[in-house]
Design an enzyme around this catalytic site. Structure first.
Site, PDB file in Angstrom:
ATOM      1  N   ASN A   1      -6.251   6.776   2.405  1.00  0.00           N
ATOM      2  CA  ASN A   1      -6.682   7.663   1.319  1.00  0.00           C
ATOM      3  C   ASN A   1      -7.128   6.947   0.050  1.00  0.00           C
ATOM      4  OD1 ASN A   1      -5.913   9.969   2.903  1.00  0.00           O
ATOM      5  ND2 ASN A   1      -3.785   9.525   2.384  1.00  0.00           N
TER       6      ASN A   1
ATOM      7  N   PRO B   1       0.673   0.097   3.782  1.00  0.00           N
ATOM      8  CA  PRO B   1       1.034   1.497   4.033  1.00  0.00           C
ATOM      9  C   PRO B   1      -0.158   2.287   4.573  1.00  0.00           C
ATOM     10  CG  PRO B   1       1.810   0.765   1.874  1.00  0.00           C
ATOM     11  CD  PRO B   1       0.910  -0.304   2.390  1.00  0.00           C
ATOM     12  N   ILE B   2       0.083   3.090   5.602  1.00  0.00           N
ATOM     13  CA  ILE B   2      -0.982   3.868   6.214  1.00  0.00           C
ATOM     14  C   ILE B   2      -1.623   4.819   5.203  1.00  0.00           C
ATOM     15  CG2 ILE B   2      -1.460   5.685   7.896  1.00  0.00           C
ATOM     16  CD1 ILE B   2      -1.276   3.022   9.183  1.00  0.00           C
ATOM     17  N   CYS B   3      -0.806   5.431   4.341  1.00  0.00           N
ATOM     18  CA  CYS B   3      -1.353   6.382   3.378  1.00  0.00           C
ATOM     19  C   CYS B   3      -2.332   5.718   2.412  1.00  0.00           C
ATOM     20  CB  CYS B   3      -0.222   7.061   2.611  1.00  0.00           C
ATOM     21  SG  CYS B   3       0.846   5.918   1.711  1.00  0.00           S
ATOM     22  N   THR B   4      -2.044   4.463   2.052  1.00  0.00           N
ATOM     23  CA  THR B   4      -2.928   3.738   1.131  1.00  0.00           C
ATOM     24  C   THR B   4      -4.261   3.412   1.790  1.00  0.00           C
ATOM     25  OG1 THR B   4      -1.065   2.761  -0.051  1.00  0.00           O
ATOM     26  CG2 THR B   4      -3.181   1.669  -0.268  1.00  0.00           C
TER      27      THR B   4
END
Length: 434
Positions: A221, A215-218
């Site tokens: 961030n 996941p891009i968010c993982t």
């Protein structure tokens, strides 16, 4: 295989290879018809002369699988062999790529493999090419009777498959059989592809395991694994720093840059385990190779090459799977052509979409399709670009379209053209609103 040398004289193996009787066992197959002989079989001196003096065969890849293929072809009677590979030899290759020695580290795989085979098998001519297969025009591939692929790259397989299919579509006299071999740990496959006749490589793309996606968010961030740091470096940081420069996963300098960036990010989040080898493995989706699997698959590929070149037996129709995890298991079957295959299929691809779908949802549905295996598609219509992830100026101009309804962007009739780094051809999609 080891060779004993005594009193400084030539080994028994070297003497054997230099003797004309080295093909005595193969001659028994080529001299006379057998119970399973192909109806095209002529046999005798004419067949042997074609194999040993007229046929020209190309091997793509000189790695673990390619080394085995080269030696098998040379010892089977193919005397005009060409090999192409863009890689150089690494110390980690030596445990399974037996044509290389420690002194060869850093040198071209194609050049070293060719020199070794010609030295050990007198009379065989192996012509090496150091570079990418994409650097050669169709006329280069048109000179060969058979192409054998021992690649570890899905994109390279898709490219050579599309090239040979295009050649056969343009001129049926230019049909070049493609024998594709692949290994994945203790598993492997060998297949015979007759472009435009049998199913092509793209027809079976849905059989491949999709690459692991984070996941891009993982990764942006809250990274928790060394793989997250590597993905951050390759997916987010590389485009930010290098803009339009494409990441080349086969370039050691590019891997080195990713490794340093990932290591710094891992240190920032107190994550251990980022190594150069892991960095390369993540961005190239590398799976460890097993020498015995390479040997088995290479033997199958070379058997098919001999059968196609001499018609001494019916060749594979058209797919052989090997699984050696718990035992020795093989299974053969005919993989059928896919009518909507973007490379060899005659039917256009249709996508069922809802009237309330946004362009972003449509793109997500394309990425999720197992039969496409794409990751960063660029979409256009006859009126212009719908959405392009690069270059940056076009990306910024088309990014607002992601939130718009597909129906508003297309209307009822428009089709969509899709380009993707993984696709060897452009893809035309007809939208069907449901």
């Amino acid at each position: 295989m080891t060779t004993a040398v005594s009193n400084g004289g030539p080994s028994k193996l070297t003497s054997y290879l230099a003797d004309e009787t080295r093909f005595a066992h193969i001659d028994k197959v080529l001299d006379r018809r057998g119970p399973w002989t192909d109806e095209r079989f002529i046999g005798g001196q004419e067949t042997k002369d074609f194999l040993r003096t007229q046929s020209k065969i190309l091997v793509i890849g000189a790695g673990g699988l390619g080394c085995e293929i080269l030696q098998n072809l040379a010892l089977s009677g193919f005397n005009d062999i060409h090999v192409i590979d863009m890689d150089t030899i690494d110390i980690s290759n030596l445990n399974r790529q037996f044509l290389f020695r420690e002194a060869d580290v850093g040198k071209s795989k194609a050049l070293c493999a060719a020199e070794f085979v010609m030295k050990r098998v007198p009379g065989v001519k192996v012509t090496p090419y150091h570079g990418k297969i994409q650097d050669h025009p169709q006329s280069f591939y048109a000179q060969f009777n058979i192409v054998v692929a021992g690649l570890d790259s899905i994109s390279a397989r898709r490219w050579i498959n599309a090239t040979l299919v295009q050649m056969a579509q343009d001129d049926e006299e230019n049909l070049k059989p493609l024998i594709d071999g692949g290994t994945e740990g203790f598993k492997g496959q060998a297949r015979v592809i007759l472009p435009t006749v049998t199913s092509c490589y793209e027809c079976s793309i849905d059989m491949l395991t999709p690459p692991t996606a984070f996941p891009i968010c993982t990764i942006a961030n809250t990274p928790r694994l060394p793989e997250h740091c590597i993905e951050w470096a390759s997916v987010l940081e590389w485009p930010k720093v290098f803009k339009d420069k494409k990441l080349d996963t086969d370039d050691p300098d590019h891997i080195e840059w990713l490794y340093r960036q990932a290591s710094a990010r891992a240190a920032q989040f107190k994550i251990e385990g980022v190594t150069w080898a892991l960095t390369q493995g993540v961005v190239k989706n590398i799976i460890p190779a097993i020498a015995s699997t390479n040997a088995i698959i290479a033997a199958s590929c070379c058997n098919e090459a001999l059968k196609i070149a001499t018609a001494c037996a019916p060749f594979l129709n058209n797919y052989m799977m090997y699984v050696g995890n718990d035992s020795v298991y093989t299974y053969t079957f005919e993989h059928e052509k896919r009518p909507e295959c973007p490379v060899c299929g005659g039917e256009s691809l249709t996508a069922d979409v809802g009237r309330d779908w946004t362009l972003e949802k449509f793109i997500d549905s394309l990425i999720a399709r197992q039969d496409l295996q794409i990751t960063r598609p660029s979409l256009s219509t006859s009126r212009g670009a719908l959405y392009w992830p690069s270059p940056p100026d076009v990306h910024e101009a088309t990014k607002p379209n992601l939130e718009k309804l597909l129906l508003d962007l297309l209307g009822e009739e428009d089709g969509i053209t899709v380009l993707d780094p993984a696709l060897p051809v452009s893809l035309s999609i007809t939208v069907n609103y449901v």
